[in-house]
Design a protein around this motif. Structure first.
Motif, PDB file in Angstrom:
ATOM      1  N   GLY A 126       0.812  -1.219   0.000  1.00 41.32           N
ATOM      2  CA  GLY A 126       0.000   0.000   0.000  1.00 41.32           C
ATOM      3  C   GLY A 126       0.837   1.256   0.000  1.00 41.32           C
ATOM      4  O   GLY A 126       0.402   2.301   0.482  1.00 41.32           O
ATOM      5  N   ASP A 127       2.055   1.165  -0.523  1.00 41.61           N
ATOM      6  CA  ASP A 127       2.984   2.284  -0.353  1.00 41.61           C
ATOM      7  C   ASP A 127       2.520   3.559  -1.036  1.00 41.61           C
ATOM      8  O   ASP A 127       2.958   4.657  -0.692  1.00 41.61           O
ATOM      9  CB  ASP A 127       4.383   1.896  -0.824  1.00 41.61           C
ATOM     10  N   LEU A 128       1.635   3.483  -1.995  1.00 36.10           N
ATOM     11  CA  LEU A 128       1.201   4.684  -2.679  1.00 36.10           C
ATOM     12  C   LEU A 128       0.518   5.660  -1.722  1.00 36.10           C
ATOM     13  O   LEU A 128       0.719   6.866  -1.767  1.00 36.10           O
ATOM     14  CB  LEU A 128       0.236   4.289  -3.806  1.00 36.10           C
ATOM     15  N   ILE A 129      -0.267   5.087  -0.817  1.00 36.72           N
ATOM     16  CA  ILE A 129      -0.959   5.923   0.168  1.00 36.72           C
ATOM     17  C   ILE A 129       0.049   6.598   1.080  1.00 36.72           C
ATOM     18  O   ILE A 129      -0.018   7.807   1.364  1.00 36.72           O
ATOM     19  CB  ILE A 129      -1.926   5.057   1.011  1.00 36.72           C
TER      20      ILE A 129
ATOM     21  N   VAL B 284      -3.445  10.330  -9.085  1.00 37.16           N
ATOM     22  CA  VAL B 284      -3.019   9.094  -8.452  1.00 37.16           C
ATOM     23  C   VAL B 284      -4.198   8.129  -8.350  1.00 37.16           C
ATOM     24  O   VAL B 284      -4.078   6.939  -8.638  1.00 37.16           O
ATOM     25  CB  VAL B 284      -2.419   9.382  -7.062  1.00 37.16           C
ATOM     26  N   PHE B 285      -5.380   8.662  -7.988  1.00 43.39           N
ATOM     27  CA  PHE B 285      -6.563   7.799  -7.928  1.00 43.39           C
ATOM     28  C   PHE B 285      -6.845   7.180  -9.295  1.00 43.39           C
ATOM     29  O   PHE B 285      -7.138   6.001  -9.425  1.00 43.39           O
ATOM     30  CB  PHE B 285      -7.789   8.591  -7.464  1.00 43.39           C
TER      31      PHE B 285
ATOM     32  N   ALA C   6      -4.421   4.517  -9.850  1.00 41.98           N
ATOM     33  CA  ALA C   6      -4.714   3.370  -9.002  1.00 41.98           C
ATOM     34  C   ALA C   6      -5.911   2.599  -9.530  1.00 41.98           C
ATOM     35  O   ALA C   6      -5.934   1.368  -9.550  1.00 41.98           O
ATOM     36  CB  ALA C   6      -4.965   3.834  -7.578  1.00 41.98           C
TER      37      ALA C   6
ATOM     38  N   GLN D 111      -5.665  -0.970 -10.825  1.00 40.06           N
ATOM     39  CA  GLN D 111      -6.306  -1.754  -9.777  1.00 40.06           C
ATOM     40  C   GLN D 111      -5.337  -2.181  -8.677  1.00 40.06           C
ATOM     41  O   GLN D 111      -5.339  -3.301  -8.218  1.00 40.06           O
ATOM     42  CB  GLN D 111      -6.974  -3.005 -10.380  1.00 40.06           C
ATOM     43  N   THR D 112      -4.450  -1.270  -8.287  1.00 41.43           N
ATOM     44  CA  THR D 112      -3.519  -1.597  -7.222  1.00 41.43           C
ATOM     45  C   THR D 112      -3.080  -0.329  -6.509  1.00 41.43           C
ATOM     46  O   THR D 112      -3.143   0.763  -7.077  1.00 41.43           O
ATOM     47  CB  THR D 112      -2.279  -2.329  -7.757  1.00 41.43           C
ATOM     48  N   LEU D 113      -2.624  -0.486  -5.282  1.00 38.88           N
ATOM     49  CA  LEU D 113      -2.068   0.648  -4.543  1.00 38.88           C
ATOM     50  C   LEU D 113      -0.576   0.461  -4.327  1.00 38.88           C
ATOM     51  O   LEU D 113       0.041   1.161  -3.542  1.00 38.88           O
ATOM     52  CB  LEU D 113      -2.769   0.804  -3.193  1.00 38.88           C
ATOM     53  N   SER D 114       0.006  -0.510  -4.997  1.00 42.92           N
ATOM     54  CA  SER D 114       1.435  -0.734  -4.832  1.00 42.92           C
ATOM     55  C   SER D 114       2.190  -0.092  -5.993  1.00 42.92           C
ATOM     56  O   SER D 114       1.874  -0.331  -7.168  1.00 42.92           O
ATOM     57  CB  SER D 114       1.721  -2.246  -4.803  1.00 42.92           C
TER      58      SER D 114
END
Lengths: 176, 301, 237, 392
Positions: free
Chosen positions: B101-104, B151-152, B155, B159-162
């Motif tokens: 989840g590093d994007l967050i 970014v959304f 994402a 389909q990922t937040l990595s």
């Protein structure tokens, strides 16, 4: 310039015109007639631009002179109004309502010459000198050299010789 | 999942490389900007000289703990950002401490430094600091908005937040980059990038002419040096994210160097040519030009 | 806001591939030939009259005795020492120099750690610009004060040959005033006179009271109220 | 587009005497000092701002940071000794002090400066005007963050300083215009080098025009900002480009020609919108006009003849009692010297009328109200003020 002076003389008790150049004249005005003269020059004669307002200290005659220099752009002529009044308790009518910018000049004159202009805005705010504790410095009796010597130090090691005295001493040490 | 302790020294190595690259790149960009002004510009090592000098100096006044923590927070923001995103894709050594989840976390770290500065500078009690904080926070927030939208969009698209997965999805040719698969998101993000790089037209926060003299004068000596260190690391870290999200990441250091340089140059390219907006003008500008792009980018996906 | 307003600023980048114009080595740039740089003084020509000291409005010049220079008739033995903490390089001292000994080179860089070294006697304290050719020199025309003595009219040889009339005609009143006006009140001739009362440099002036120079020698050096050396140090006064 | 209208309900009320009723303790207002050492200020002065939110409700100019009492110092110096200090009253354009002082002294002593000296003087004054404008353009762009303009104009100004150096022997304080004439003629090959410099300046100005005047952000910041009402011109003694940008062709060179301006062809540059953008544009066009004037002067000026009038010995030079006022059009407006003599060897009184005196004090204090704090620097620079003229 002459014609203007003659026109003005019919209205106000003015002094003689000093014609410095064809387009520049100075005339003395009694303090009481300053304001009407200025108004007349501004509104009737087209002298709308207040070039400067400053003071001259005639210490020997015990007089202050205020010079109001007005300019008429359409004729390219300038007229300086001189107002003289005693140095003691010097004060003069404020003209900040005729020219708002005069307030600045009057502030400076109060600080530098100690001339009071009752009613002029922010007159007693310090203009340039902060914490000044001597007589107004642009008066002639303020001695800058004396003040500097009393307040500042000189660079050590400075000394000079008067050529004449030095020569006499060297050539005729006995004072012949 | 067991943690690989070797990752820590490797991540620090990344920080070291990025720091030096940032120092040199900063000077290089300054020299390029100087060329536009028809000057020779500074020597390339000048930033190192300044940094060493500033680290050697100490302050003799005190403002309170929070004041001193300001630059520390700021630096934490920069290093933290770098530590938690993969710098070089596919490299074990330089993938750093990235996780799913590093994007967050990255989004948070981008903001973290500014927030720290706000707290620190506020403690100084200087009226200019208050104005500077208001300006800084409002402008950074509004510049962050299109970036967040972009970014959304990304994402959603992958389909990922990595970050690692996003980079992976972009491999295999230039046409796979987000730049081409979702140009609207990239455009919105690049406008946000201008806003966050503290260069004209969005540098009113640090503009010395327009009163809130701001941190560079309030902080001095070693604190200034901390901030200079951050100034070498943080932009690069931010560009690493941009590179990863939109420009296909980097699989080797040379590729990294080129991409970061071009990104850096982009901000200078615009910055040299324009004066700055006032805060409310720049907010309005972002709301009119950048945010709709971001919204469209999401709709596009 | 037009498209041109957005794109036109980017033309700034056309300078990217032009040669930069800033000077890489600003320290060794030669000054213009007329540059008013550091002072030079030809100590052999200088007579130590002190006129440069009189005219210096900054009070930067002192007249000091110099070792090896004797006081003799026509030379006070003093030489000007300049305090570069006060000098403003206006070159009035060069303009006024009676013997044209004081000049300015076009050198303008001089670095010292000790500030006292910037108080120096040009020509006596050796400096790297002493032999510089270029720089500001005393002009030849009359500028601050006359330097060339007016020629007295003489009788034509034809008239001289058969008369006992005085050959040298002397000055007219105007010429005499102008000649008296040249006096810079240095005091050098006065000091060497056997009895200073009998021969005084300002004698022509007293003979023509209309002259502007009547009280000049005193007023130039020691004016009554407004002191010429208003800013100078008491030790120098 | 009224997205946001400032809330003025918090603003201070006026007291009976016209001053604002500001209660700092209420927390509504904040006092800020812009200056005296601050990049966004013109020279060494400061503005004491009272702000409410981001808007200025009151601004007071404070000067005195470089007061050296020139007018008083001159009363204690002989007429020639005044000459080296007058140039210090305005650093970026010192020549007007030298000219006005010399002209005032000549006027009172009845000395005529030679024809060739007058041409030299006009040349110097126009060169100085270009310098001053170049510095201004850099400052105006720099105050808004467009640093590259300042770098170009500094280069162009440096070329002009080179010309000054070879002509006068100094770069900043030229000390070239003596009472009675000028110090020297033109050096060899000056015309050609001057022409090269002028071409370079013209090409720089073209770049400046492209980057600064055709710039969306610059326009956004300056158009409609800081408007001088033409009705204020007489009230506040506004002169020069500030007046010309308001549509009034005030130009001493045209109104009361001095030196050789009668023989030159030019038309005062005017603008109409009177905002910061127009003022910058008027100055840019005025600069180009000066370039043209220099070409005219070099083409027309005599190359031989005396450079200085026959003067009495300046060491004991006395001027009879009298008073005069001499003016010239400097890059900021009307520059004048009022000189009073009393028959002694020293001026009785010298008063310097610098255009900044009214621009930076009364006018700025009036204009600064209700603008954003960020615009203070741009506004101040756009009035083109130099503080030494105020405090002398």
């Amino acid at each position: 310039m002459r014609a203007l002076h003659i026109r003005l003389q019919h209205l106000f008790p003015l002094g003689e015109l000093t014609e410095q150049r064809p387009d520049l004249g100075f005339v003395t005005v009694p303090a009481a007639y300053l304001r009407p003269t200025l108004l007349h020059l501004r509104d009737r004669e087209g002298y709308t631009h207040l070039v400067l307002l400053t003071a001259v200290d005639w210490l020997e005659e015990d007089l202050f002179q205020l010079t109001y220099l007005l300019s008429n752009r359409s004729t390219g002529c300038d007229i300086g109004l001189r107002v003289k009044f005693p140095r003691q308790a010097a004060h003069m009518e404020s003209i900040h309502d005729l020219w708002p910018t005069a307030a600045t000049y009057q502030r400076e004159l109060r600080e530098m010459f100690g001339i009071d202009f009752p009613g002029s805005p922010r007159l007693h705010e310090e203009f340039i000198l902060e914490g000044w504790n001597d007589i107004p410095p642009y008066r002639r009796d303020f001695d800058t050299l004396k003040y500097a010597r009393a307040n500042y130090n000189d660079r050590p090691g400075r000394e000079t010789h008067d050529p004449e005295q030095h020569m006499k001493q060297q050539l005729y040490p006995d004072g012949a | 999942m067991s943690f690989d302790w070797m990752k820590i020294p490797y991540a620090l190595l990344t920080v070291f490389i990025v720091f030096n690259y940032g120092m040199l790149l900063g000077a290089l960009i300054q020299k390029i900007g100087a060329r536009a002004g028809r000057r020779h510009g500074i020597p390339i090592w000048q930033n190192y000289v300044d940094l060493i000098k500033n680290y050697g100096q100490r302050t003799s006044i005190t403002h309170g703990v929070m004041f001193y923590l300001g630059p520390v927070f700021r630096l934490t923001g920069g290093i933290g950002l770098l530590l938690f995103v993969p710098t070089i894709y596919g490299s074990y050594m330089f993938s750093n401490l990235s996780f799913a989840g590093d994007l967050i976390l990255a989004l948070y770290f981008v903001f973290f430094g500014t927030l720290g500065m706000a707290l620190g500078a506020g403690e100084s009690g200087h009226p200019h600091a208050a104005i500077g904080i208001t300006r800084g926070l409002s402008q950074v927030s509004v510049a962050e908005l299109p970036f967040a939208l972009a970014v959304f969009a990304v994402a959603l698209q992958y389909q990922t937040l990595s970050v690692t997965d996003i980079v992976a999805a972009q491999q295999g040719g230039v046409m796979n980059w987000t730049l081409f698969t979702n140009p609207l998101a990239v455009a919105a993000a690049m406008l946000a990038f201008l806003g966050s790089m503290m260069r004209p037209p969005f540098d009113v926060v640090i503009a010395p002419q327009e009163i809130p003299i701001g941190p560079p004068t309030e902080y001095h000596s070693a604190y200034l040096a901390l901030m200079q260190t951050n100034r070498a690391i943080f932009p690069i870290a931010k560009m690493v994210i941009y590179m990863n999200l939109f420009f296909g990441g980097a699989t080797s250091w040379p590729e990294f160097a080129v991409k970061v340089f071009l990104l850096y140059l982009f901000s200078a390219f615009v910055g040299v040519c324009f004066p700055r907006f006032r805060v409310e003008q720049s907010i309005r500008w972002f709301l009119i030009w950048a945010v709709p792009l971001g919204v469209l980018a999401i709709l596009w996906v | 806001m037009s498209v041109r307003d957005v794109l036109s600023p980017f033309t700034a980048w056309k300078n990217l591939f032009r040669d930069p114009v800033s000077i890489p080595d600003p320290l060794n740039r030669a000054a213009a030939p007329r540059y008013r740089g550091f002072h030079q003084n030809d100590v052999e020509k200088c007579i130590g009259c002190g006129t440069c000291e009189t005219i210096c409005q900054n009070g930067a010049i002192d007249m000091v005795p110099v070792e090896g220079i004797e006081t003799k008739s026509g030379d006070s033995g003093l030489r000007p020492r300049i305090d570069y903490g006060r000098c403003c390089w206006c070159a009035l001292c060069v303009d006024v120099c009676m013997t044209k000994s004081l000049t300015m080179s076009n050198a303008y860089t001089w670095v010292e750690n000790d500030p006292d070294l910037f108080c120096f006697t040009p020509g006596v304290d050796k400096k790297h610009w002493d032999n510089a050719e270029l720089g500001y020199h005393c002009p030849t025309d009359r500028r601050i004060t006359g330097q060339v003595r007016a020629h007295m009219r003489e009788l034509e040889p034809e008239t001289r040959i058969d008369s006992f009339v005085e050959i040298v005609q002397g000055y007219s009143v105007e010429e005499a005033i102008l000649e008296a006006d040249r006096c810079v009140a240095c005091g050098l001739p006065c000091a060497t006179a056997i009895t200073s009362a009998a021969w005084n440099c300002s004698t022509p002036a007293t003979r023509f009271p209309a002259s502007a120079a009547a009280s000049a020698p005193t007023s130039a050096r020691t004016p009554a109220l407004p002191a010429t050396k208003a800013t100078r140090s008491p030790s120098a006064g | 587009m009224a997205l946001y209208t400032p809330d003025r309900s918090q603003y201070p009320a006026k007291k009976a005497d016209g001053t604002l009723d500001i209660d700092l303790a209420s927390g509504k207002y904040l006092k800020l000092w812009q200056g005296p050492n601050h990049p966004g200020i013109t020279g060494n002065m400061s503005v004491e701002l009272t702000v409410c939110g981001d808007e200025v409700v009151e601004g007071k100019t404070h000067v005195g940071y470089l007061h050296r009492g020139f007018e008083k110092l001159m009363e204690r110096r002989s007429f020639i000794q005044c000459f080296p200090i007058v140039c210090r009253i305005c650093v970026p354009e010192p020549d007007f002090n030298e000219y006005c002082y010399a002209a005032a002294v000549e006027d009172l002593s009845g000395i005529q400066s030679p024809e060739r000296a007058n041409w030299m003087r006009a040349l110097i004054l126009e060169m100085g005007r270009i310098n001053s404008y170049l510095m201004y353009l850099g400052g105006q762009a720099g105050a808004l963050g467009l640093g590259v303009i300042g770098q170009w104009t500094t280069y162009a100004r440096d070329l002009m300083l080179d010309r000054f150096e070879e002509m006068t022997g100094a770069r900043i304080y030229h000390m070239f215009i003596l009472p009675g004439g000028v110090r020297d003629g033109l050096p060899d090959g000056f015309d050609q080098r001057m022409e090269e410099t002028l071409r370079e300046i013209e090409s720089t100005m073209k770049d400046v025009h492209d980057v600064m005047f055709h710039n969306a952000v610059f326009k956004k910041r300056t158009v409609g900002q800081g408007v001088i009402d033409p009705a204020w011109l007489d009230q506040y003694g506004v002169t020069g480009p500030n007046a010309r940008a308001a549509g009034v062709a005030k130009d001493v060179r045209r109104d009361q020609p001095y030196l050789v301006y009668r023989e030159l062809e030019f038309e005062p540059v005017i603008g109409h919108d009177s905002d910061i953008y127009t003022r910058s544009d008027v100055r840019r066009r005025d600069l180009l006009m000066s370039v043209d004037l220099i070409r005219q002067i070099l083409a027309k000026m005599p190359r031989s003849g005396p450079l200085i009038a026959d003067m009495p010995s300046m060491l004991h030079w006395k001027i009879p009692r009298g008073e005069t006022y001499v003016r010239g059009e400097c890059s900021r407006g009307e520059y004048g010297y009022y000189l009073v003599t009393d028959g002694s060897g020293f001026p009785r009184r010298v008063n310097v009328r610098g255009p900044s005196y009214t621009h930076a004090m009364a006018l700025l204090e009036r204009m600064i109200v209700n603008i954003n704090i960020s615009d203070v620097a741009a506004l101040m620079v756009s009035l083109h003020t130099y503080p030494p003229e105020i405090e002398r």
